[in-house]
Design a protein around this motif. Sequence first.
Motif, PDB file in Angstrom:
ATOM      1  N   LYS A 151      40.068  29.946  35.092  1.00 54.93           N
ATOM      2  CA  LYS A 151      40.059  31.112  35.983  1.00 54.93           C
ATOM      3  C   LYS A 151      40.677  32.327  35.303  1.00 54.93           C
ATOM      4  CE  LYS A 151      43.005  31.752  39.209  1.00 54.93           C
ATOM      5  NZ  LYS A 151      43.911  31.671  40.324  1.00 54.93           N
ATOM      6  N   LEU A 210      36.428  26.073  39.640  1.00 55.07           N
ATOM      7  CA  LEU A 210      37.232  27.274  39.451  1.00 55.07           C
ATOM      8  C   LEU A 210      38.628  27.105  40.042  1.00 55.07           C
ATOM      9  CD1 LEU A 210      37.050  30.163  38.337  1.00 55.07           C
ATOM     10  CD2 LEU A 210      36.343  30.887  40.605  1.00 55.07           C
ATOM     11  N   ALA A 252      37.886  36.233  40.206  1.00 56.05           N
ATOM     12  CA  ALA A 252      36.928  35.368  39.516  1.00 56.05           C
ATOM     13  C   ALA A 252      35.694  35.198  40.400  1.00 56.05           C
ATOM     14  CB  ALA A 252      37.556  34.024  39.209  1.00 56.05           C
TER      15      ALA A 252
END
Length: 92
Positions: free
Chosen positions: A59, A52, A15
């Motif tokens: 995510k 995140l 990510a």
Amino acid sequence: GFGYTILEAFLKGVAVVGFSTGGIKEIIRDKEEGILFYEYRPEALANALRRLIADNTLKDKIIEKANIRLKDFSLESMACGTKAVYEEALQL
């Protein structure tokens, strides 16, 4: 210029968090293929990273969509896009 490192991260299933500028914002749509931050300050980056890290569902969604987005930057896709630009220019 262009964010090849972002595409490499997509390819590896990582990510991405990026500053909303230049090629980065052309590759990443906020909360789709990554998280963008809009103020060039360490706190803004830290907040994006915290978001995140705290949300595994987000995510996972980002990683899945980033993998799909990779197809937009394949050699074939980019060659077709370049060809289309030339064809349009020749018609002017």
